[in-house]
Write a protein that holds these residues in place. Structure first.
Motif, PDB file in Angstrom:
ATOM      1  N   ALA A  14       0.497  -1.084  -0.141  1.00 35.34           N
ATOM      2  CA  ALA A  14       0.451   0.269  -0.307  1.00 35.34           C
ATOM      3  C   ALA A  14       0.889   1.184  -0.279  1.00 35.34           C
ATOM      4  N   ALA A  15       0.540   2.304  -1.422  1.00 33.25           N
ATOM      5  CA  ALA A  15       1.173   3.266  -1.339  1.00 33.25           C
ATOM      6  C   ALA A  15       0.506   4.533  -0.883  1.00 33.25           C
ATOM      7  N   SER A  16       1.035   5.668   0.160  1.00 31.14           N
ATOM      8  CA  SER A  16       0.845   6.551   0.834  1.00 31.14           C
ATOM      9  C   SER A  16       0.692   8.086   0.316  1.00 31.14           C
ATOM     10  N   GLY A  17       1.007   9.060   0.902  1.00 31.15           N
ATOM     11  CA  GLY A  17       1.672   9.825   0.340  1.00 31.15           C
ATOM     12  C   GLY A  17       1.594  11.021  -0.206  1.00 31.15           C
ATOM     13  N   SER A  18       2.936  11.262  -1.659  1.00 32.53           N
ATOM     14  CA  SER A  18       2.618  11.656  -2.952  1.00 32.53           C
ATOM     15  C   SER A  18       2.644  10.792  -3.904  1.00 32.53           C
ATOM     16  N   ILE A  19       1.477  10.238  -3.611  1.00 34.33           N
ATOM     17  CA  ILE A  19       0.971   9.039  -4.482  1.00 34.33           C
ATOM     18  C   ILE A  19       0.848   9.209  -5.632  1.00 34.33           C
ATOM     19  N   PHE A  20       0.235  10.630  -6.080  1.00 32.00           N
ATOM     20  CA  PHE A  20      -0.275  10.967  -7.381  1.00 32.00           C
ATOM     21  C   PHE A  20       1.023  11.349  -7.895  1.00 32.00           C
ATOM     22  N   THR A  21       1.566  11.039  -7.696  1.00 29.79           N
ATOM     23  CA  THR A  21       3.600  11.568  -8.359  1.00 29.79           C
ATOM     24  C   THR A  21       3.903  10.264  -8.956  1.00 29.79           C
ATOM     25  N   ILE A  22       3.802   8.222  -8.643  1.00 28.81           N
ATOM     26  CA  ILE A  22       3.933   7.293  -8.749  1.00 28.81           C
ATOM     27  C   ILE A  22       3.840   6.759 -10.447  1.00 28.81           C
ATOM     28  N   ASN A  23       4.765   6.099 -11.016  1.00 30.73           N
ATOM     29  CA  ASN A  23       4.831   6.158 -11.797  1.00 30.73           C
ATOM     30  C   ASN A  23       4.608   4.256 -12.024  1.00 30.73           C
ATOM     31  N   ASN A  24       5.837   3.400 -12.152  1.00 32.47           N
ATOM     32  CA  ASN A  24       6.441   2.011 -12.156  1.00 32.47           C
ATOM     33  C   ASN A  24       6.596   1.462 -10.695  1.00 32.47           C
ATOM     34  N   MET A  25       5.503   0.480 -10.798  1.00 33.27           N
ATOM     35  CA  MET A  25       5.415  -0.033  -9.092  1.00 33.27           C
ATOM     36  C   MET A  25       6.180  -1.555  -9.507  1.00 33.27           C
ATOM     37  N   ASN A  26       6.649  -2.164  -8.117  1.00 32.82           N
ATOM     38  CA  ASN A  26       8.442  -3.315  -8.316  1.00 32.82           C
ATOM     39  C   ASN A  26       8.339  -3.921  -7.199  1.00 32.82           C
ATOM     40  N   TRP A  27       8.344  -4.983  -7.548  1.00 32.19           N
ATOM     41  CA  TRP A  27       8.812  -6.227  -6.588  1.00 32.19           C
ATOM     42  C   TRP A  27      10.253  -6.675  -6.644  1.00 32.19           C
ATOM     43  N   TYR A  28      10.605  -6.782  -5.521  1.00 33.34           N
ATOM     44  CA  TYR A  28      12.137  -6.688  -5.983  1.00 33.34           C
ATOM     45  C   TYR A  28      12.518  -7.773  -4.682  1.00 33.34           C
ATOM     46  N   ARG A  29      13.189  -8.898  -4.622  1.00 37.36           N
ATOM     47  CA  ARG A  29      14.162  -9.861  -3.110  1.00 37.36           C
ATOM     48  C   ARG A  29      14.803  -9.872  -3.065  1.00 37.36           C
ATOM     49  N   GLN A  30      15.313 -10.709  -1.783  1.00 31.91           N
ATOM     50  CA  GLN A  30      16.956 -10.759  -1.342  1.00 31.91           C
ATOM     51  C   GLN A  30      17.004 -11.119  -0.261  1.00 31.91           C
ATOM     52  N   THR A  31      18.045 -12.257  -0.810  1.00 29.65           N
ATOM     53  CA  THR A  31      18.562 -13.133   0.119  1.00 29.65           C
ATOM     54  C   THR A  31      19.848 -13.456   0.289  1.00 29.65           C
ATOM     55  N   PRO A  32      20.215 -13.760   2.110  1.00 33.09           N
ATOM     56  CA  PRO A  32      21.092 -12.992   2.426  1.00 33.09           C
ATOM     57  C   PRO A  32      22.463 -13.267   1.699  1.00 33.09           C
ATOM     58  N   GLY A  33      23.830 -12.346   1.328  1.00 34.56           N
ATOM     59  CA  GLY A  33      24.255 -12.293   0.255  1.00 34.56           C
ATOM     60  C   GLY A  33      24.298 -12.497  -0.430  1.00 34.56           C
ATOM     61  N   ASN A  40       8.874  -0.827  -3.816  1.00 33.73           N
ATOM     62  CA  ASN A  40       9.737  -0.325  -4.812  1.00 33.73           C
ATOM     63  C   ASN A  40       8.353   0.693  -5.961  1.00 33.73           C
ATOM     64  N   ALA A  41       8.748   1.594  -5.640  1.00 35.26           N
ATOM     65  CA  ALA A  41       7.810   2.690  -6.174  1.00 35.26           C
ATOM     66  C   ALA A  41       9.327   3.709  -6.643  1.00 35.26           C
ATOM     67  N   GLY A  42       8.761   4.667  -8.436  1.00 39.46           N
ATOM     68  CA  GLY A  42       9.393   4.943  -9.222  1.00 39.46           C
ATOM     69  C   GLY A  42       8.554   6.357  -9.075  1.00 39.46           C
ATOM     70  N   VAL A  43       9.123   7.342  -9.001  1.00 39.79           N
ATOM     71  CA  VAL A  43       8.096   8.731  -8.207  1.00 39.79           C
ATOM     72  C   VAL A  43       8.566   9.248  -9.545  1.00 39.79           C
ATOM     73  N   SER A  44       7.836  10.438  -9.959  1.00 38.68           N
ATOM     74  CA  SER A  44       8.581  11.901 -10.741  1.00 38.68           C
ATOM     75  C   SER A  44       8.057  13.304 -10.026  1.00 38.68           C
ATOM     76  N   GLY A  45       8.230  14.447 -10.395  1.00 40.95           N
ATOM     77  CA  GLY A  45       8.304  15.199  -9.999  1.00 40.95           C
ATOM     78  C   GLY A  45       9.215  15.379  -8.217  1.00 40.95           C
ATOM     79  N   ALA A  46       8.405  16.507  -7.845  1.00 38.27           N
ATOM     80  CA  ALA A  46       9.216  17.187  -6.497  1.00 38.27           C
ATOM     81  C   ALA A  46       9.546  16.088  -5.811  1.00 38.27           C
TER      82      ALA A  46
END
Length: 119
Positions: free
Chosen positions: A22-41, A95-101
């Motif tokens: 769920a995104a909040s804040g300056s949501i009108f500036t959100i472009n791509n939304m992504n899922w990443y993952r990470q394992t130790p090391g 993760n969310a990519g954001v444009s603008g200010a």
């Protein structure tokens, strides 16, 4: 922009989980939304992304098993994970990519949610 991810947990191989972010804040500036993952090391890897217009892309390792979707009115992005494998075990980050200010290189990140797939 603040991102809150949830939905991780423990599941047996072959099972399914659905992650939500769920995104909040300056949501009108959100472009791509992504899922990443990470394992130790290991470095964080892109699992799936979706454009503002709803076009998805997937890592080869999850194609045909994972589905990313976006509900713009609710400011949410989802990752439906089916046919899970032990190698899918990781901390998953929204993760969310954001444009603008509010632009920031690399975008904004949620806190991560742990997915554990047992064999």
């Amino acid at each position: 922009v603040q991102l809150q991810a949830f939905g991780g947990g423990l599941v047996q191989a072959g099972g399914s989980l659905r992650l939500s972010c769920a995104a909040s804040g300056s949501i009108f500036t959100i472009n791509n939304m992504n899922w990443y993952r990470q394992t130790p090391g290991k470095s964080r890897e892109l699992v799936a992304g979706i454009t503002r217009g709803g076009f998805p892309n997937y890592a080869d390792s999850v194609k045909g098993r994972f589905t990313i979707s976006r509900h713009s009115a609710m400011n949410m992005v989802f990752l439906q994970m089916n046919s899970l494998k032990p190698e899918d075990t990781a901390v998953y980050y929204c993760n969310a990519g954001v444009s603008g200010a509010a632009y920031r290189p690399g975008g904004y990140w949620g806190q991560g949610t742990l997915v554990t797939v047992s064999s």
